[in-house]
Enzyme design. Structure first.
Site, mmCIF file in Angstrom:
data_model
loop_
_atom_site.group_PDB
_atom_site.id
_atom_site.type_symbol
_atom_site.label_atom_id
_atom_site.label_comp_id
_atom_site.label_asym_id
_atom_site.label_seq_id
_atom_site.Cartn_x
_atom_site.Cartn_y
_atom_site.Cartn_z
ATOM 1 N N HIS A 53 -29.905 33.988 -11.494
ATOM 2 C CA HIS A 53 -30.331 32.352 -11.865
ATOM 3 C C HIS A 53 -28.792 31.748 -11.662
ATOM 4 O O HIS A 53 -28.129 31.824 -11.728
ATOM 5 C CB HIS A 53 -30.360 32.507 -13.565
ATOM 6 C CG HIS A 53 -31.615 33.580 -13.719
ATOM 7 N ND1 HIS A 53 -32.973 33.210 -14.982
ATOM 8 C CD2 HIS A 53 -32.550 34.271 -12.212
ATOM 9 C CE1 HIS A 53 -33.479 34.364 -14.669
ATOM 10 N NE2 HIS A 53 -33.642 34.735 -13.659
ATOM 11 N N GLU A 55 -27.093 29.279 -13.248
ATOM 12 C CA GLU A 55 -26.182 29.503 -14.180
ATOM 13 C C GLU A 55 -25.611 30.823 -13.946
ATOM 14 O O GLU A 55 -24.065 29.908 -14.045
ATOM 15 C CB GLU A 55 -26.810 29.672 -15.455
ATOM 16 C CG GLU A 55 -27.554 29.030 -16.345
ATOM 17 C CD GLU A 55 -29.204 28.929 -16.177
ATOM 18 O OE1 GLU A 55 -30.160 28.925 -16.884
ATOM 19 O OE2 GLU A 55 -29.415 30.022 -15.182
ATOM 20 N N CYS A 78 -31.933 31.219 -19.785
ATOM 21 C CA CYS A 78 -33.199 32.849 -20.039
ATOM 22 C C CYS A 78 -32.888 33.279 -21.361
ATOM 23 O O CYS A 78 -31.493 33.584 -21.002
ATOM 24 C CB CYS A 78 -33.599 33.078 -18.891
ATOM 25 S SG CYS A 78 -32.752 34.080 -17.678
ATOM 26 N N ALA A 157 -55.789 12.747 3.878
ATOM 27 C CA ALA A 157 -55.506 12.904 5.011
ATOM 28 C C ALA A 157 -56.517 10.549 5.451
ATOM 29 O O ALA A 157 -58.218 11.853 5.705
ATOM 30 C CB ALA A 157 -54.834 12.893 6.080
ATOM 31 N N SER A 171 -60.615 14.400 13.666
ATOM 32 C CA SER A 171 -60.169 14.214 12.926
ATOM 33 C C SER A 171 -58.695 13.737 13.261
ATOM 34 O O SER A 171 -57.445 13.485 12.598
ATOM 35 C CB SER A 171 -60.377 14.844 11.617
ATOM 36 O OG SER A 171 -59.548 15.988 11.316
ATOM 37 N N ARG A 210 -44.921 25.357 9.931
ATOM 38 C CA ARG A 210 -44.819 25.082 11.204
ATOM 39 C C ARG A 210 -43.027 24.386 10.868
ATOM 40 O O ARG A 210 -43.346 23.281 10.835
ATOM 41 C CB ARG A 210 -45.897 24.394 12.332
ATOM 42 C CG ARG A 210 -47.238 24.910 12.049
ATOM 43 C CD ARG A 210 -48.346 24.390 12.687
ATOM 44 N NE ARG A 210 -48.977 22.735 12.982
ATOM 45 C CZ ARG A 210 -49.160 22.235 11.666
ATOM 46 N NH1 ARG A 210 -50.441 23.475 11.207
ATOM 47 N NH2 ARG A 210 -49.173 20.861 11.447
ATOM 48 N N GLU A 272 -56.883 21.846 1.075
ATOM 49 C CA GLU A 272 -57.215 20.714 2.261
ATOM 50 C C GLU A 272 -58.607 20.205 2.688
ATOM 51 O O GLU A 272 -58.751 21.306 2.684
ATOM 52 C CB GLU A 272 -56.406 21.132 2.978
ATOM 53 C CG GLU A 272 -54.969 20.636 2.711
ATOM 54 C CD GLU A 272 -53.835 21.475 4.035
ATOM 55 O OE1 GLU A 272 -53.967 20.391 4.725
ATOM 56 O OE2 GLU A 272 -52.683 22.133 3.550
#
Length: 344
Positions: A53, A55, A78, A157, A171, A210, A272
């Site tokens: 972690h 810390e 934790c 979009a 598109s 990508r 999407e």
């Protein structure tokens, strides 16, 4: 009392946490900074699930200088044994004198437990330091750990006049390179991506991150369809046998779908695709956050495809309102985001 310098160190910890963007799920993003005598003595962040972690990495980095130092950590340390030992004990053993915490543990079973352990050991603890910035790091993890369901973000979009495609379905590309690069960052952050069957057939999206070198932690590909079968997806994703079809005939189906995904450690789900599928997930009220990428273009055409389809509302009172709205530029495009279903 929290001073401006304390806030600065916490924001340093936030920046450190972001170095592991998209790599820690189902664990949270966490950063830590150790300060002694007015200077940074050690830093660390959680690099990926199963690794030490934040810390622990910061304490190792600081070494003996951790004694009588302050530590700034974006999430409550934790206090239980998991794949790694509890950070609270490591902080106590190192001789840290003061702990600054950004977000408290969202798990109802553990919330505040780490704070109490540290206080009982005689360590001063200050909470909610740059809380908003720290909470924003892990909004998906927080929902998943407290409800068992993934955080759902709807990304669309569109042109300035609310169109996502021509009447024939063309598109690519509505938005520019900067906005599309931001989508890749979203895909890194999410554990799964879902589109409708029509979008798959018409656009044949890769649904991948990508970049070079290839991103190793690719999101799970999900297709919402009542007609397609899993074997049909081999045509679209020949190199990925994990892609699968989900069917949600009724709004109620989404609850079990999200519970199942949550049980598979899917903490964030990116939606999407087309306007009709977007309308269906909004109607099901499963969307936590929307992000619309708006290009400075006017397409026009009454048959051009709208960003949100579905049934026609009778009046404006049925419009869904967003909260905590943010607006930013991505090249020539504008990104507007906000939250749905957030309790006020």
């Amino acid at each position: 009392m929290v001073a401006e310098l304390d806030k600065k160190y916490m924001l340093e910890a936030v920046a450190l946490a972001k170095k592991a963007w998209g790599l820690t799920s189902p664990n949270p993003l966490v950063g830590a900074v150790i300060v002694k005598d007015g200077r940074i003595a050690g830093t660390g962040y959680h690099a990926c699930a199963g690794e030490p972690h934040a810390e622990i990495n910061a304490l190792r980095n600081a070494g003996e200088e951790a004694e009588n130092a302050d530590i700034y950590v974006t999430l409550e340390p934790c206090s239980t044994h998991g794949r790694t030992p509890p950070c609270t004990q490591a902080i106590i053993d190192a001789g840290i004198k003061r702990v600054y915490i950004g977000s408290t543990d969202p798990n109802p079973a553990h919330a505040g437990r780490g704070v109490k352990i540290l206080q009982d050991a005689g360590i001063e603890v200050l909470t909610d330091v740059e809380k908003d910035a720290c909470d924003n790091l892990n909004e998906a993890f927080f929902k998943w750990i407290s409800t068992g369901k993934p955080f759902v973000i709807l990304k669309m979009a569109m042109t300035l006049d609310g169109k996502i495609a021509t009447a024939t379905g063309q598109s690519k590309w509505i938005t520019g390179p900067a906005a599309r690069a931001h989508v890749q960052r979203l895909r890194k952050w999410c554990d799964a991506i879902i589109v409708g069957g029509n979008t798959l057939r018409e656009d044949r999206p890769s649904l991948t991150v990508r970049e070079e070198p290839p991103w190793l932690r690719q999101p799970l590909k999900l297709i919402a369809s009542n007609s397609m079968k899993n074997e049909d997806l081999r045509e679209y994703f020949p190199d990925d046998d994990t892609a699968r079809v989900i069917s949600a005939d009724l709004i109620e189906d989404w609850d079990s779908i999200l519970n199942k995904l949550g049980s598979e450690n899917i903490t964030a789900l990116l939606v999407e695709g087309g306007g009709e599928f977007a309308a269906s997930v909004l109607q099901a009220e499963i969307v936590d956050k929307v992000e619309f990428h708006i290009a400075p273009k006017i397409l026009g055409g009454k048959n051009s495809r709208p960003v949100i389809g579905g049934l026609d509302p009778d009046n404006l009172s049925l419009a869904r309102e967003l909260s905590d709205i943010k607006v930013k530029r991505a090249g020539e495009d504008i990104i507007v985001s906000g939250y749905l279903n957030r309790k006020k």
